[in-house]
Write a protein that holds these residues in place. Structure first.
Motif, PDB file in Angstrom:
ATOM      1  N   LEU A   1       0.862  -1.179   0.000  1.00 35.36           N
ATOM      2  CA  LEU A   1       0.000   0.000   0.000  1.00 35.36           C
ATOM      3  C   LEU A   1       0.896   1.225   0.000  1.00 35.36           C
ATOM      4  O   LEU A   1       1.710   1.397   0.905  1.00 35.36           O
ATOM      5  CB  LEU A   1      -0.901   0.003   1.231  1.00 35.36           C
ATOM      6  CG  LEU A   1      -1.757   1.258   1.442  1.00 35.36           C
ATOM      7  CD1 LEU A   1      -2.810   1.389   0.353  1.00 35.36           C
ATOM      8  CD2 LEU A   1      -2.408   1.238   2.836  1.00 35.36           C
TER       9      LEU A   1
ATOM     10  N   ASP B   1      -2.330  -0.430  -5.280  1.00 30.54           N
ATOM     11  CA  ASP B   1      -3.111   0.054  -4.136  1.00 30.54           C
ATOM     12  C   ASP B   1      -2.428   1.278  -3.534  1.00 30.54           C
ATOM     13  O   ASP B   1      -1.243   1.234  -3.166  1.00 30.54           O
ATOM     14  CB  ASP B   1      -3.236  -1.033  -3.070  1.00 30.54           C
ATOM     15  CG  ASP B   1      -3.983  -2.251  -3.573  1.00 30.54           C
ATOM     16  OD1 ASP B   1      -4.962  -2.067  -4.329  1.00 30.54           O
ATOM     17  OD2 ASP B   1      -3.600  -3.378  -3.216  1.00 30.54           O
TER      18      ASP B   1
ATOM     19  N   ASP C   1     -11.558   2.236  -2.993  1.00 32.16           N
ATOM     20  CA  ASP C   1     -11.592   0.905  -2.395  1.00 32.16           C
ATOM     21  C   ASP C   1     -12.052   0.947  -0.943  1.00 32.16           C
ATOM     22  O   ASP C   1     -12.559  -0.038  -0.421  1.00 32.16           O
ATOM     23  CB  ASP C   1     -10.203   0.257  -2.472  1.00 32.16           C
ATOM     24  CG  ASP C   1     -10.216  -1.209  -2.060  1.00 32.16           C
ATOM     25  OD1 ASP C   1     -10.880  -2.002  -2.746  1.00 32.16           O
ATOM     26  OD2 ASP C   1      -9.582  -1.546  -1.036  1.00 32.16           O
TER      27      ASP C   1
END
Length: 426
Positions: free
Chosen positions: A94, A115, A187
């Motif tokens: 991430l 992400d 998300d």
């Protein structure tokens, strides 16, 4: 390289491999595993855990935590490189941070990262443009800056004007600005209210606030949330003896609150995540140092070490890590392991200074320390988090300290960061 260390030290005592030069950071991977086991026991299940590389990006530490199931949270090209060097798959990374250069996002996308966390509508648009350039689609967590703050925190992250996160009120008023673009899909939410909270009630209150904010924004955004990252805040001792705090009632408390606010979380709808850097790595590390000089100055004992703010605590003056008032374990004869001072010996105050040519290079103005002599080996415990990588290592050009990684009683790596000047492409 693998080398056997005889007589591994107990948890509280520093361990000095024979022949290790100082200054040197020692990281014990077995203690990383112990900390991970403890932290997982305080978290509700199911939940994911991200390791925040800012605490300690050493590849062996990162690889150990990834093998235990931690994903990697990175916020710079250097941290991205560290995660990839540790063989963390791009799908488990991430990429966060309140401001990202286009070239940094391009580099992450080229490496396979998909992400991200974003902090503003500009950040969403920037990420969407980058994904379009690469002919791909990405997901993002929307970082939120709610009102208020968290008591008991070592450093509050929200509730004031901040680079971190979009204001919760603005998201509620204008949800259409935050719900995705052609190549960047929302998300979920990223909440990180505070850090370094040692008291369970205060930590639970911080997570409770995050859960309430997530519930409110879930309703306002009116889109499926696949992930709710509640952040961290787990405390740990810093440069002083001590054990990791315990949070025995936290998991049950959060599970009950999640059942009420986000009832699908037990089926990963949404997936709940937490983050930690400090808790996972603080107690794995110690900094070894030798005494260079001892003198009396205007009635004050002054001890000069071969390490200082260039290797530990340089950011403490900027409130980015706790103020440094370190414990020093020792002394002992040169070339042997440091041990706690004999009980019969009464420590006396000493000014603890480093070798840098500035009066700012001081760890403590008056620190109780037994008699020491030049050549004695000392150690600062619990420096596995925000040690070398939160220091002023380039200031005045001293060499970086050695970094020695052990796994129980085995040395598995010993090396040193070096810095070189290279020609620029521009």
């Amino acid at each position: 390289m693998s080398e056997t260390l005889n007589h591994p030290a107990p948890l509280h005592a520093p361990l000095a491999p024979h022949g290790v030069s100082t200054p040197a950071y020692l990281y014990d991977l077995d203690r990383v595993r112990q900390a991970h086991h403890k932290l997982r026991s305080w978290l509700p299940e199911p939940s994911d855990l991200y390791y925040s590389l800012k605490a300690n990006p050493h590849p062996d530490v990162v690889a150990t935590l990834h093998a235990l199931g931690c994903r990697a949270e990175v916020s710079s090209p250097g941290e991205l490189d560290a995660a990839l060097t540790a063989d963390v798959p791009p799908a488990d990374i991430l990429y966060t941070g309140p401001g990202k250069r286009d070239e940094d996002i391009d580099r992450a996308l080229a490496a396979g990262v998909r992400d991200f966390a974003v902090d503003s509508t500009w950040g969403i648009n920037q990420l969407d443009r980058a994904a379009a350039r690469h002919g791909t689609n990405v997901t993002y967590l929307l970082r939120v800056n709610p009102g208020g703050g968290s008591r008991g925190a070592g450093l509050r992250m929200t509730g004031d004007p901040s680079a971190f996160g979009a204001d919760a009120d603005h998201i509620t008023a204008h949800p259409e600005h935050y719900t995705g673009r052609d190549h960047a899909r929302l998300d979920g939410l990223h909440l990180y209210l505070a850090t370094n909270i040692t008291e369970e009630q205060a930590l639970g209150d911080s997570f409770s606030e995050a859960i309430t904010v997530a519930q409110t924004l879930h309703q306002a955004l009116n889109v499926p949330l696949r992930t709710v990252d509640l952040g961290g805040g787990f405390g740990a001792p810093y440069a002083r003896e001590g054990e990791l705090p315990t949070y025995p009632g936290l998991a049950d408390r959060l599970a009950d609150e999640l059942d009420e606010a986000l009832p699908g979380w037990r089926q990963n709808a949404p997936r709940v995540a937490f983050e930690s850097g400090r808790y996972l790595t603080a107690t794995c590390g110690q900094l070894l140092t030798r005494v260079l000089d001892v003198k009396n100055s205007h009635g004050q004992r002054v001890v000069v070490l071969d390490t200082g703010i260039n290797h530990l605590g340089g950011m403490a003056g900027m409130r980015r890590v706790p103020p440094l008032n370190p414990h020093l374990l020792g002394p002992n004869p040169p070339h042997t392991r440091p041990t706690p001072a004999p009980p019969a010996e009464t420590p006396t105050p000493a000014m603890i200074c480093g070798p840098l040519c500035t009066p700012l290079d001081m760890w403590a103005r008056s620190h109780p320390l037994p008699d020491v002599s030049p050549g004695d080996l000392l150690a600062v415990p619990n420096t596995g988090a925000y040690g070398l990588h939160a220091s002023l290592v380039l200031f005045l050009g001293h060499p970086a300290p050695l970094e020695v990684v052990t796994d129980g009683d085995q040395v598995v790596r010993s090396d040193r960061l070096t810095f070189t000047r290279s020609p620029s492409d521009t």
